[in-house]
Design an enzyme around this catalytic site. Structure first.
Site, PDB file in Angstrom:
ATOM      1  CE1 TYR A 257     104.490 -85.722  78.203  1.00  0.00           C
ATOM      2  CE2 TYR A 257     106.023 -83.896  77.688  1.00  0.00           C
ATOM      3  CZ  TYR A 257     105.456 -85.049  78.524  1.00  0.00           C
ATOM      4  OH  TYR A 257     106.579 -85.317  79.452  1.00  0.00           O
TER       5      TYR A 257
ATOM      6  CG  ASP B  87     102.080 -84.401  85.781  1.00  0.00           C
ATOM      7  OD1 ASP B  87     103.527 -84.263  86.318  1.00  0.00           O
ATOM      8  OD2 ASP B  87     101.735 -83.219  85.140  1.00  0.00           O
TER       9      ASP B  87
END
Lengths: 253, 253
Positions: A110, A52
């Site tokens: 992540y 993102d």
């Protein structure tokens, strides 16, 4: 034409994520421009995932089939000379024809970093989420573990591009703390839109006592986004590990 | 009027150092503007040292005598609301009238970070000096230790504002390495212009075999700047520790 994979690292602050967009600057566009200027080839890279806007990548893989007169091992330095300081090609390799950075990826990890102090710290601006509230670390650590396993993760998915299935497998999800820095590491076979940022938001809510760690399985079963915690800002998030059959990319120290 | 000391942390990339300048933006100017807007008081802060353009401060102390209706313990949050993300006030205290951030400072420690890898890393842009050459770490570590003690440091001082004496005492100067990150920590009772950046440049030259660690005492005795290593860029440098009789400021973790 050889199938060339590039291993990248980038600070996402200035970009609208990885994937090419018509009206916004993305990492893919900047990298493809550098490849065009360096090799004369107009390529369309396949990236290991959409990150993102504002999200970082400590590791990232992107590949395409293209010709280059520059030896593959010299490609990183040649491309870096054309890239801005916030994007670097760390390595380039020729991979089998069938290799695709997105579809061949087995696991991704992540890491979400939270700066948990009463006072803001300029050294963590754009690198961590500033969270000045007192946390029950025992609840935080227990809450993170509740996301491990194969579950329907619809309740930690933001509305957005529809996906066939919201079931994913999380291999690990745990929190470590060092001083005021808290890191949540989550590795899975795939992630939904904003999923890690919503998981971390839910874990922090558990640390505030707003959600009981033991209720997280119930929240997951509900498939109701309104029951989980907030989506945290992108600045604290980075892609930190990529596992392929052929190789594993770990964050450099 | 109370003598108020502010403990700061800042990323120096956007600033021409601490000290007020007529034609360039400095940390002092930005902070004094925030104090004026917050308290209505036009103050002239005394800072613990001039940091050069682009140099960071993990810790910094600045004081002035001024009136404020805001309780001192709430001053940091009030000021931070007016400060940009790259400057933060971490704490405020009332100190004795005679306290002066500059003249009362007993010891300062600077840390210089080198990113020693073949490939650049966007995560260290503006935080470390990128140095892609192979280093003999044994020579690096021995070279750093040669700067310890009381010496005339003229050979690691850049031309600039004249000082009465170029003799300083260095309490420690050592290098640690973690992966590709190398840190030189040097604590002294005072530093000359660009001294830490030239010491680090000299230490790296020792790591390249261009200077023998054992020759560093000879270089210091020569008082000749041309015999020592290069002045490294400011981005790798940060003020990391301050020692006063009243308190010690350590870098937050």
């Amino acid at each position: 034409m050889p199938n060339i994979v590039l291993f990248l690292s980038y600070i996402g602050t200035a970009y609208h994520g990885w994937q090419f967009q018509q009206n916004a600057l993305t990492v893919q566009e900047v990298l493809q421009d550098a490849i065009l200027k360096t090799t004369g080839q107009r390529v369309s890279l396949s990236g290991c995932g959409r990150t993102d806007a504002g999200v970082h990548a400590r590791v990232y893989a992107a590949n395409a089939k293209f010709e280059t007169s520059i030896p593959v091992d010299r490609l990183p330095l040649a491309l870096n000379a054309r890239l801005p300081d916030d994007i670097a090609v760390r390595e380039a390799r020729i991979v089998p024809d069938g290799f695709d950075s997105r579809f061949s990826c087995r696991r991704k990890e992540y890491t979400y970093t939270v700066y948990n102090s009463r006072m803001k710290d300029p050294f963590y601006t754009d690198r961590a989420c500033f969270f000045p509230y007192k946390l029950d670390m025992d609840a935080v650590c227990r809450a993170a573990r509740m996301f491990e396993g194969t579950h329907d993760f619809k309740s930690v998915q933001s509305a957005g591009s529809p996906v066939k299935s919201t079931v994913r497998t999380i291999y690990h999800c745990y929190v470590t703390r060092s001083g005021d820095l808290l890191e949540l590491r989550v590795e899975g076979n795939g992630f939904l839109y904003n999923m890690v940022r919503a998981i971390t938001g839910t874990v922090l809510y558990a640390g505030l006592g707003k959600i009981a760690p033991e209720d997280i399985p119930v929240i997951l079963d509900s498939r109701d986004r309104s029951l989980s915690g907030p989506t945290l800002p992108p600045c604290g998030l980075r892609l930190s590990r990529l596992v392929y059959d052929e190789f594993t990319l770990e964050s450099p120290v």
